[in-house]
Design a protein around this motif. Structure first.
Motif, PDB file in Angstrom:
ATOM      1  N   SER A   1       0.814  -1.223   0.000  1.00 56.74           N
ATOM      2  CA  SER A   1       0.000   0.000   0.000  1.00 56.74           C
ATOM      3  C   SER A   1       0.847   1.273   0.000  1.00 56.74           C
ATOM      4  CB  SER A   1      -0.947   0.005   1.210  1.00 56.74           C
ATOM      5  OG  SER A   1      -0.209  -0.029   2.415  1.00 56.74           O
ATOM      6  N   ASP A   2       2.130   1.153   0.364  1.00 57.21           N
ATOM      7  CA  ASP A   2       3.023   2.319   0.393  1.00 57.21           C
ATOM      8  C   ASP A   2       3.580   2.664  -0.987  1.00 57.21           C
ATOM      9  OD1 ASP A   2       2.936   2.604   3.215  1.00 57.21           O
ATOM     10  OD2 ASP A   2       4.457   1.039   3.442  1.00 57.21           O
ATOM     11  N   VAL A   3       3.607   1.681  -1.869  1.00 56.37           N
ATOM     12  CA  VAL A   3       4.308   1.842  -3.147  1.00 56.37           C
ATOM     13  C   VAL A   3       3.382   2.491  -4.182  1.00 56.37           C
ATOM     14  CG1 VAL A   3       5.604   0.676  -4.968  1.00 56.37           C
ATOM     15  CG2 VAL A   3       5.687  -0.204  -2.614  1.00 56.37           C
ATOM     16  N   PRO A   4       3.803   3.592  -4.799  1.00 56.29           N
ATOM     17  CA  PRO A   4       2.932   4.317  -5.729  1.00 56.29           C
ATOM     18  C   PRO A   4       2.920   3.733  -7.150  1.00 56.29           C
ATOM     19  CG  PRO A   4       4.987   5.501  -5.472  1.00 56.29           C
ATOM     20  CD  PRO A   4       5.077   4.317  -4.543  1.00 56.29           C
ATOM     21  N   TYR A   5       2.413   2.507  -7.262  1.00 55.32           N
ATOM     22  CA  TYR A   5       2.294   1.904  -8.595  1.00 55.32           C
ATOM     23  C   TYR A   5       1.200   2.630  -9.381  1.00 55.32           C
ATOM     24  CZ  TYR A   5       4.876  -2.172  -6.796  1.00 55.32           C
ATOM     25  OH  TYR A   5       5.825  -3.003  -6.245  1.00 55.32           O
ATOM     26  N   PRO A   6       1.424   2.931 -10.661  1.00 54.03           N
ATOM     27  CA  PRO A   6       0.377   3.572 -11.470  1.00 54.03           C
ATOM     28  C   PRO A   6      -0.773   2.612 -11.818  1.00 54.03           C
ATOM     29  CG  PRO A   6       2.555   3.922 -12.411  1.00 54.03           C
ATOM     30  CD  PRO A   6       2.692   2.855 -11.373  1.00 54.03           C
ATOM     31  N   VAL A   7      -0.506   1.314 -11.724  1.00 54.84           N
ATOM     32  CA  VAL A   7      -1.527   0.297 -11.999  1.00 54.84           C
ATOM     33  C   VAL A   7      -1.605  -0.649 -10.805  1.00 54.84           C
ATOM     34  CG1 VAL A   7      -1.214   0.389 -14.505  1.00 54.84           C
ATOM     35  CG2 VAL A   7       0.153  -1.212 -13.159  1.00 54.84           C
ATOM     36  N   VAL A   8      -2.634  -1.450 -10.757  1.00 59.54           N
ATOM     37  CA  VAL A   8      -2.813  -2.386  -9.643  1.00 59.54           C
ATOM     38  C   VAL A   8      -1.833  -3.549  -9.777  1.00 59.54           C
ATOM     39  CG1 VAL A   8      -4.401  -3.980  -8.511  1.00 59.54           C
ATOM     40  CG2 VAL A   8      -5.245  -1.785  -9.377  1.00 59.54           C
ATOM     41  N   MET A   9      -1.041  -3.752  -8.763  1.00 59.89           N
ATOM     42  CA  MET A   9      -0.155  -4.914  -8.702  1.00 59.89           C
ATOM     43  C   MET A   9      -0.748  -5.920  -7.719  1.00 59.89           C
ATOM     44  SD  MET A   9       2.370  -4.517 -10.798  1.00 59.89           S
ATOM     45  CE  MET A   9       3.286  -3.235 -11.679  1.00 59.89           C
ATOM     46  N   GLU A  10      -0.649  -7.196  -8.068  1.00 62.13           N
ATOM     47  CA  GLU A  10      -1.282  -8.242  -7.261  1.00 62.13           C
ATOM     48  C   GLU A  10      -0.272  -9.335  -6.894  1.00 62.13           C
ATOM     49  OE1 GLU A  10      -5.722  -8.447  -9.005  1.00 62.13           O
ATOM     50  OE2 GLU A  10      -4.139  -8.526 -10.535  1.00 62.13           O
ATOM     51  N   PRO A  11       0.601  -9.043  -5.940  1.00 60.32           N
ATOM     52  CA  PRO A  11       1.611 -10.044  -5.558  1.00 60.32           C
ATOM     53  C   PRO A  11       1.006 -11.326  -5.007  1.00 60.32           C
ATOM     54  CG  PRO A  11       1.568  -8.212  -3.997  1.00 60.32           C
ATOM     55  CD  PRO A  11       0.740  -7.794  -5.166  1.00 60.32           C
ATOM     56  N   ASN A  12      -0.230 -11.237  -4.495  1.00 56.36           N
ATOM     57  CA  ASN A  12      -0.895 -12.450  -4.011  1.00 56.36           C
ATOM     58  C   ASN A  12      -1.094 -13.458  -5.146  1.00 56.36           C
ATOM     59  OD1 ASN A  12      -2.793 -10.351  -4.906  1.00 56.36           O
ATOM     60  ND2 ASN A  12      -4.399 -11.841  -4.453  1.00 56.36           N
ATOM     61  N   LEU A  13      -1.340 -12.948  -6.369  1.00 56.93           N
ATOM     62  CA  LEU A  13      -1.501 -13.832  -7.526  1.00 56.93           C
ATOM     63  C   LEU A  13      -0.160 -14.424  -7.951  1.00 56.93           C
ATOM     64  CD1 LEU A  13      -4.067 -11.837  -9.720  1.00 56.93           C
ATOM     65  CD2 LEU A  13      -4.496 -13.766  -8.174  1.00 56.93           C
ATOM     66  N   VAL A  14       0.919 -13.681  -7.725  1.00 55.50           N
ATOM     67  CA  VAL A  14       2.258 -14.190  -8.015  1.00 55.50           C
ATOM     68  C   VAL A  14       2.570 -15.357  -7.077  1.00 55.50           C
ATOM     69  CG1 VAL A  14       4.722 -13.626  -8.133  1.00 55.50           C
ATOM     70  CG2 VAL A  14       3.015 -11.904  -8.774  1.00 55.50           C
ATOM     71  N   VAL A  15       2.180 -15.203  -5.814  1.00 57.13           N
ATOM     72  CA  VAL A  15       2.372 -16.274  -4.826  1.00 57.13           C
ATOM     73  C   VAL A  15       1.589 -17.508  -5.253  1.00 57.13           C
ATOM     74  CG1 VAL A  15       1.970 -16.964  -2.429  1.00 57.13           C
ATOM     75  CG2 VAL A  15       2.758 -14.635  -2.935  1.00 57.13           C
ATOM     76  N   GLU A  16       0.347 -17.319  -5.704  1.00 56.95           N
ATOM     77  CA  GLU A  16      -0.476 -18.437  -6.176  1.00 56.95           C
ATOM     78  C   GLU A  16       0.160 -19.112  -7.387  1.00 56.95           C
ATOM     79  OE1 GLU A  16      -4.474 -17.160  -6.909  1.00 56.95           O
ATOM     80  OE2 GLU A  16      -4.716 -16.305  -4.900  1.00 56.95           O
ATOM     81  N   PHE A  17       0.723 -18.288  -8.293  1.00 59.85           N
ATOM     82  CA  PHE A  17       1.357 -18.827  -9.503  1.00 59.85           C
ATOM     83  C   PHE A  17       2.501 -19.777  -9.132  1.00 59.85           C
ATOM     84  CE2 PHE A  17       4.756 -18.711 -12.634  1.00 59.85           C
ATOM     85  CZ  PHE A  17       4.090 -19.046 -13.807  1.00 59.85           C
ATOM     86  N   TYR A  18       3.396 -19.304  -8.253  1.00 62.54           N
ATOM     87  CA  TYR A  18       4.551 -20.122  -7.906  1.00 62.54           C
ATOM     88  C   TYR A  18       4.173 -21.309  -7.012  1.00 62.54           C
ATOM     89  CZ  TYR A  18       7.923 -16.934 -10.012  1.00 62.54           C
ATOM     90  OH  TYR A  18       8.653 -16.183 -10.912  1.00 62.54           O
ATOM     91  N   ALA A  19       3.093 -21.166  -6.270  1.00 59.53           N
ATOM     92  CA  ALA A  19       2.651 -22.275  -5.415  1.00 59.53           C
ATOM     93  C   ALA A  19       2.152 -23.448  -6.253  1.00 59.53           C
ATOM     94  CB  ALA A  19       1.550 -21.802  -4.481  1.00 59.53           C
ATOM     95  N   LYS A  20       1.624 -23.138  -7.444  1.00 58.24           N
ATOM     96  CA  LYS A  20       1.047 -24.189  -8.296  1.00 58.24           C
ATOM     97  C   LYS A  20       1.973 -24.662  -9.396  1.00 58.24           C
ATOM     98  CE  LYS A  20      -3.687 -22.480  -7.621  1.00 58.24           C
ATOM     99  NZ  LYS A  20      -4.850 -21.835  -8.283  1.00 58.24           N
ATOM    100  N   ASN A  21       3.055 -23.915  -9.630  1.00 55.47           N
ATOM    101  CA  ASN A  21       3.926 -24.247 -10.769  1.00 55.47           C
ATOM    102  C   ASN A  21       5.384 -24.423 -10.339  1.00 55.47           C
ATOM    103  OD1 ASN A  21       2.009 -23.753 -13.163  1.00 55.47           O
ATOM    104  ND2 ASN A  21       1.749 -21.931 -11.894  1.00 55.47           N
TER     105      ASN A  21
END
Length: 206
Positions: free
Chosen positions: A186-206
């Motif tokens: 929430s501190d990082v001023p990304y211009p678009v929505v970043m979803e690191p939770n989906l990255v965690v899901e990606f690596y958990a399954k692959n």
């Protein structure tokens, strides 16, 4: 030094989003994807596709890191106590090139990597030319005296495209930056929505 294999704006086109929030992004003019089939109706992404896209977007944002680099950072985030997604963002934001970019010492994250690599940056008074160098809380990053009048530094300082986040203390006159704390998502001023939770899901399954 990581080799960038594609033009930075191709990443925007591929993602279909202006991931750095730049006025020059082609997505501002053409929202459809690149190539002869880019204007076709987009197929609905599978869960895997959504997770892959989230990973590609985050990886691309930090200068199109290689999969090996990104996977290594993720592995570290996974081993640290706490939320893996938040840890991942914290580790990415502690990269020296990310701090240089975030502090508006240069205009793009790709320029930040080159700027560090060419020896224009000091950390606590010592020259560091490794873009992936991990800064610590309290570290002082500064532009080398001989490099302060470079055109890209002056351009970045004058730009109104980005705001400097509050986990960095920047002295614009001296071109110094103090990394005060490791940020959360929430501190990082990304211009678009970043979803690191989906990255965690990606690596958990692959």
């Amino acid at each position: 030094m990581t080799k960038r294999t594609s033009a930075k704006y191709k990443i925007d086109r591929r993602m279909g989003e202006n991931i750095w929030g730049r006025a020059k992004s082609p997505v501002n003019r053409r929202e459809y994807g690149p190539g002869q089939h880019g204007q076709r109706r987009k197929a609905k992404l599978s869960d895997f596709g959504i997770q892959l896209r989230a990973k590609q977007k985050l990886k691309g944002y930090y200068g199109d890191l290689t999969e090996k680099q990104f996977r290594r950072i993720y592995g570290e985030a996974e081993r640290v106590k706490g939320d893996t997604g938040e840890n991942l963002i914290g580790l990415l934001e502690r990269r020296l090139d990310a701090v240089v970019y975030r502090a508006k010492l240069v205009p793009t994250v790709f320029a930040a990597r080159q700027f560090v690599n060419h020896g224009h940056v000091l950390v606590n008074g010592k020259r560091v030319n490794i873009p992936s160098y991990r800064v610590k809380e309290g570290d002082v990053i500064q532009v080398r005296e001989k490099s302060k009048q470079m055109a890209l530094v002056i351009e970045a300082q004058a730009s109104a495209e980005r705001d400097i986040p509050d986990y960095l203390e920047v002295d614009g006159s001296k071109l110094t930056v103090t990394f005060t704390r490791t940020p959360t998502l929430s501190d990082v001023p990304y211009p678009v929505v970043m979803e690191p939770n989906l990255v965690v899901e990606f690596y958990a399954k692959n």
